[in-house]
Scaffold this motif. Structure first.
Motif, PDB file in Angstrom:
ATOM      1  N   MET B  53       0.762  -1.164  -0.121  1.00  0.00           N
ATOM      2  CA  MET B  53      -0.054   0.050  -0.050  1.00  0.00           C
ATOM      3  C   MET B  53       0.850   1.195   0.025  1.00  0.00           C
ATOM      4  O   MET B  53       0.661   2.158  -0.726  1.00  0.00           O
ATOM      5  N   TRP B  54       1.877   1.115   1.012  1.00  0.00           N
ATOM      6  CA  TRP B  54       2.798   2.491   0.952  1.00  0.00           C
ATOM      7  C   TRP B  54       3.381   2.538  -0.267  1.00  0.00           C
ATOM      8  O   TRP B  54       3.653   3.590  -1.099  1.00  0.00           O
ATOM      9  N   MET B  55       3.831   1.485  -0.938  1.00  0.00           N
ATOM     10  CA  MET B  55       4.495   1.300  -2.257  1.00  0.00           C
ATOM     11  C   MET B  55       3.830   2.245  -3.204  1.00  0.00           C
ATOM     12  O   MET B  55       4.406   2.953  -3.860  1.00  0.00           O
ATOM     13  N   LYS B  56       2.347   1.778  -3.413  1.00  0.00           N
ATOM     14  CA  LYS B  56       1.785   2.384  -4.399  1.00  0.00           C
ATOM     15  C   LYS B  56       1.703   3.773  -4.301  1.00  0.00           C
ATOM     16  O   LYS B  56       1.699   4.621  -5.203  1.00  0.00           O
ATOM     17  N   GLY B  57       1.536   4.339  -3.177  1.00  0.00           N
ATOM     18  CA  GLY B  57       1.473   6.075  -2.891  1.00  0.00           C
ATOM     19  C   GLY B  57       2.848   6.442  -3.127  1.00  0.00           C
ATOM     20  O   GLY B  57       2.591   7.363  -3.910  1.00  0.00           O
ATOM     21  N   VAL B  58       3.691   5.708  -2.674  1.00  0.00           N
ATOM     22  CA  VAL B  58       5.077   6.391  -2.841  1.00  0.00           C
ATOM     23  C   VAL B  58       5.471   6.509  -4.213  1.00  0.00           C
ATOM     24  O   VAL B  58       6.116   7.495  -4.773  1.00  0.00           O
ATOM     25  N   ALA B  59       4.990   5.672  -5.105  1.00  0.00           N
ATOM     26  CA  ALA B  59       5.475   5.573  -6.525  1.00  0.00           C
ATOM     27  C   ALA B  59       4.943   6.766  -7.154  1.00  0.00           C
ATOM     28  O   ALA B  59       5.569   7.279  -8.089  1.00  0.00           O
ATOM     29  N   ILE B  60       3.705   7.297  -6.906  1.00  0.00           N
ATOM     30  CA  ILE B  60       3.143   8.577  -7.340  1.00  0.00           C
ATOM     31  C   ILE B  60       4.114   9.630  -7.089  1.00  0.00           C
ATOM     32  O   ILE B  60       4.578  10.552  -7.838  1.00  0.00           O
ATOM     33  N   PHE B  61       4.278   9.696  -5.653  1.00  0.00           N
ATOM     34  CA  PHE B  61       5.305  10.688  -5.174  1.00  0.00           C
ATOM     35  C   PHE B  61       6.568  10.839  -5.669  1.00  0.00           C
ATOM     36  O   PHE B  61       7.249  11.869  -6.098  1.00  0.00           O
ATOM     37  N   PHE B  62       6.855   9.506  -6.020  1.00  0.00           N
ATOM     38  CA  PHE B  62       8.393   9.717  -6.482  1.00  0.00           C
ATOM     39  C   PHE B  62       8.550  10.282  -7.959  1.00  0.00           C
ATOM     40  O   PHE B  62       9.401  10.952  -8.378  1.00  0.00           O
TER      41      PHE B  62
END
Ligand code: HDD
Ligand code: HEM
Ligand code: HEM
Lengths: 333, 433
Positions: B53-62
């Motif tokens: 879940m974190w990963m999906k959010g972070v991919a966008i921020f990245f």
């Protein structure tokens, strides 16, 4: 040392064109996707590009850093005189980078997907076009050394048919590269068929546009194009690159798609090489003769040394994991 | 609006935008790696869900961080060509190494995001850790480039010929401000990101959504927050002492300290009146500024009136921004102490009022980050390279930057709205599952 730094600069520009170029081309191809296989195309593109996306686009950052550390004066002149096309290109980079990621990671796969796709493909075309315009106007040179009229200094050098022609040429070229790449990645036979068709069309368009570039350039007195046609080495590179075409057609005919992308990449490399041979030693040319010579703008010795060390250390640290990344996502599959 | 002001505003907006994503990019990988580690150790499916879940959010921020960062690396040249021509070779070294660190980060990120089921769990975990490590390293490098603008080193400058000679890039990289600034920034990234993540999960717990899952998330992040928020004021004190020696006019502007005096008071709040050189409505704590700056209640602190008028930074903005940062810093440190107290006493945080406080604290860390950068950057004015080059002399000769400013402002606003909307959708979707 200055030569080494210059070579790394050229290599990173080359890798950007080749690797990020395939990404850009994929976005362009999407605009022309057929009604069938739409989803499959998108999924394939996401799958093929996702893992290497970030890594591919770092090459341009590396190029910028080498420019301002190693060749500060050349960097200064480039960013001043090419402010507008550079900014336009950057806007495209922002658009496609975000659209691509949003499409993949948006938690709700609904209507918005269409918008992301539209933005992604349009901004891919936009970015490539401006990259080409930049390349075209640098090829033309024609920067007024002491101009003080806004249009003359900041608009005329790039706002002309030749630069736009190069922009369109680059679009078709990168679309071709991308198609050769995706045809090997496609998992179904329909997918392969589709990208093969794309590759053939893009190839034909590129050849026609390439001829147009030379003809137009020759007759409208673009100095570099004339030099290109007269210079033995650049013509040699050109001849080699054209002969690769035959191999590519053969590979397409025999359905040996795995070789296609290397041949296509080789062709682009040779075109770039031919261009470099005549462009050297200038970054760009001034209006009315002479030019800004890259190596003349080299930073002091101490900086060259440190930059060389940084580049070597960087390469040593980066290369193994980079190859590993390529290995798991590109080769093992 | 003149071009100089437009260029400064565009630079400010770009960086204010970028730093949010940069902080998230530096810190979230650590949370993901911790959660993934828990999963590998305990084989509890919830930790894997959390990681993903974190990963999906972070991919966008990245992605947004990456494109806005790319933009900035060009903007430095596009807006400040005269600066980059001179400064590039001198302070470029950290940028070169930063490039390498980014590269490593991008590779590790690719392996981590797309590596489920393709690489062994060990390598996978290692790639997550590497994303975090290289993110922090690249952050340290950029900040040391910025530190050089505050504390120029590694060259000789001849103002008569405007020449920069004897360049030593290594001395420039390890300028006298690099350590305090990098340390403070790294801590800030951790405390800002962790308090934001804690806030979101606290809200979900309070709303009774997947309580067990969110508590796990909260527990993973809490230690990061406690440590960084407690260290932050200490590191800030170090920075302030450093500035007192390095850039006395910046300190004076931060403190709205107009007149040189011994046993200078610490001014809290208040509205500086630059014309009349006084501060209205402020609380004054006698001698404290002297103590904080020099460790001696009687030390003399230089006031702004000692500096020529055209070399003083804007006082109002710098002072207010500094107050906001320190206010938030103090508050977060108290919050960290309170949480620590609960942990030591083995009382549950999750049933306490503190959880609500965390919800309110969600944006505070990032507000402090922005405020802190405004202190650093505005407090350096009118210099782009302190005491060497003025910002006005660095700006591009191309006219019409105003249009570029409008365009980019619009673009950033749009991007911010879309990212916020995407984030909201992520949370929404995962509430249902
Ligand atoms: C979560 C964010 C955060 C928090 C809670 C604090 N700071 Fe901060 N501060 C930053 C985030 C930040 C920053 C954004 O990261 C800056 C900007 C440049 C830098 O290196 O760090 C900064 C800069 C900065 C500077 C200027 C450094 C320079 O120009 O070289 C000083 C003097 C302080 N801080 C002092 C403090 C003090 C005394 C705090 C006490 C509570 C504090 N900060 C809390
Ligand atoms: C990411 C966090 C950062 C933020 C939020 C930030 C904020 C700002 C602000 C508010 C200004 C405008 C100051 C003014 O003109 O009054 C500014 C200017 C500038 N910043 Fe930063 N900054 C950051 C980091 C950096 C870094 C790391 C560098 C370079 C290595 C940098 C280089 C510059 C330059 C060149 C200018 C323009 C010249 C000037 O105004 O002095 N900034 N920044
Ligand atoms: C002048 C200032 C700055 C420039 C030129 C700059 C440049 C960049 C670039 C080119 C990227 C994209 C790299 C990628 O593709 O992964 C990036 C991302 C990043 N930046 Fe910045 N940056 C600046 C300010 C800062 C500051 C002040 C920090 C933190 C302290 C920071 C930390 C990061 C981090 C950690 C990332 C990677 C994470 C992410 O992509 O979200 N940057 N930056």
């Amino acid at each position: 040392m200055d030569i080494f730094i210059a070579i790394i600069l050229v290599v990173s520009a080359w890798l950007y064109i080749l690797l990020a170029g395939a990404d850009l081309g994929a976005g362009i191809l999407e605009r022309f996707k057929g009604k069938t296989l739409k989803r499959e195309q998108e999924a394939l593109i996401t799958d093929a590009m996702g893992p290497v996306w970030e890594a591919n686009h770092i090459w341009i950052i590396l190029g910028v850093v080498i420019m301002f550390v190693g060749f500060p004066k050349a960097f200064r002149d480039l960013v001043v005189f090419y402010h507008i096309p550079l900014t336009a290109m950057l806007i495209g980079i922002v658009g496609r980078g975000t659209a691509f990621t949003f499409r993949h990671y948006d938690a709700v796969k609904g209507k918005s997907q269409r918008w992301y796709s539209v933005l992604f493909s349009l901004s891919s075309i936009w970015t490539t076009l401006w990259l080409g315009i930049l390349a075209g106007s640098i090829t033309m040179g024609n920067i007024p050394r002491h101009g003080n009229h806004f249009v003359e200094v900041y608009i005329d050098p790039w706002f002309n048919p030749f630069s736009f022609l190069i922009g369109i040429f680059l679009c078709s070229l990168l679309a071709y590269i991308s198609a050769t790449y995706l045809v090997a990645e496609a998992t179904t036979s329909e997918g392969k068929e589709l990208f093969k068709k794309r590759a053939v069309i893009a190839n034909i368009v590129s050849i026609l546009l390439g001829i147009l570039v030379f003809v137009y350039g020759y007759f409208s007195d673009i100095q570099l194009i004339r030099e290109f046609l007269l210079h033995p080495y650049s013509m040699l590179a050109f001849a080699f690159s054209s002969s690769l075409l035959i191999f590519q057609w053969y590979a397409i005919k025999k359905k040996q798609y795995q070789y296609l992308k290397y041949l296509g990449g080789g062709q682009i490399t040779l075109i770039l090489l031919g261009w470099l041979i005549v462009q050297y030693p200038y970054v760009f040319r001034w209006k009315g003769g002479g030019g800004l010579m890259l190596l003349d703008t080299i930073a002091p010795e101490a900086v060259q040394l440190q930059l060389t060390i940084a580049l070597v250390v960087g390469l040593i640290v980066i290369l193994p994991p980079y190859l590993y990344l390529m290995h798991i996502f590109k080769i093992r599959k | 609006m003149d071009d100089l002001f437009a260029a400064r505003s565009q630079m400010a907006i770009s960086l204010i935008f970028h730093i949010v994503f940069a902080c998230i990019g530096m810190v979230m990988p650590w949370f993901m790696a911790s959660s993934y580690y828990q999963y590998l150790k305990k084989q509890d499916q919830q930790y894997l869900d959390l990681t993903k879940m974190w990963m999906k959010g972070v991919a966008i921020f990245f992605a947004v961080g990456a494109v806005s960062g790319t933009l900035i690396s060009f903007e430095l040249g596009l807006l400040w060509p005269e600066f980059m021509e001179k400064a590039g070779p001198i302070f470029g070294m950290p940028f070169s190494y930063e490039g390498a660190a980014f590269f490593l980060e991008a590779i590790a990120l690719g392996i981590f995001l797309y590596g489920f089921g393709r690489v062994s769990p060990k390598i996978h975990l290692f790639s997550a850790v590497m994303v975090g490590v290289s993110g922090v390293i690249s952050g340290i490098f950029v900040v040391s480039a910025n530190a050089w603008m505050n504390a120029p080193a590694g060259f000789d400058y001849n103002p008569l010929t405007n020449e920069y000679t004897n360049i030593d890039p290594i001395a420039a990289m390890f300028n006298s401000a690099w350590f305090t600034q990098s340390l403070h920034m790294t801590l800030a990234a951790f405390s800002a990101t962790s308090v934001a993540v804690l806030g979101v999960h606290a809200l979900l717990i309070l709303r009774n959504i997947r309580v067990d899952f969110n508590q796990k998330a909260f527990k993973i992040v809490l230690p990061f927050f406690i440590v960084s928020a407690l260290l932050q004021p200490l590191s800030g004190d170090l920075s302030a002492k450093d500035i007192a020696k390095r850039q006395p006019e910046k300190l004076a502007a931060m403190e709205a300290h107009f007149h040189t005096e011994k046993a200078a008071p610490l001014i809290i709040g208040g509205i500086p009146n630059e014309k009349e050189e006084r501060v209205d409505f402020a609380i004054k704590l006698p001698g404290l500024l002297s103590f904080l700056a020099f460790g001696d209640f009687n030390a003399e602190v230089k006031g702004l009136s000692d500096f020529p008028k055209d070399e003083r930074p804007p006082v109002l903005i710098t002072h207010i921004a500094f107050q906001i940062m320190v206010g938030v810093g103090t508050f977060l440190a108290l919050l960290a102490m309170a949480s620590l107290f609960y942990l030591v006493r083995k009382k549950s945080l999750f049933t306490s009022k503190l959880l609500k406080v965390f919800v309110w604290a969600t944006p505070l860390g990032f507000i402090a980050v922005e405020a802190g950068w405004i202190v650093t950057e505005v407090g350096r004015q009118p210099w782009i390279i302190y005491k060497v080059m003025k910002t006005a002399d660095a700006v591009t000769p191309m006219p019409g930057i105003v249009y570029s400013l409008w365009f980019f402002s619009l673009m950033y606003i749009l991007l911010a709205v879309v990212v916020a909307w995407l984030f909201y959708r992520q949370v929404k979707v995962y509430q249902r599952s």
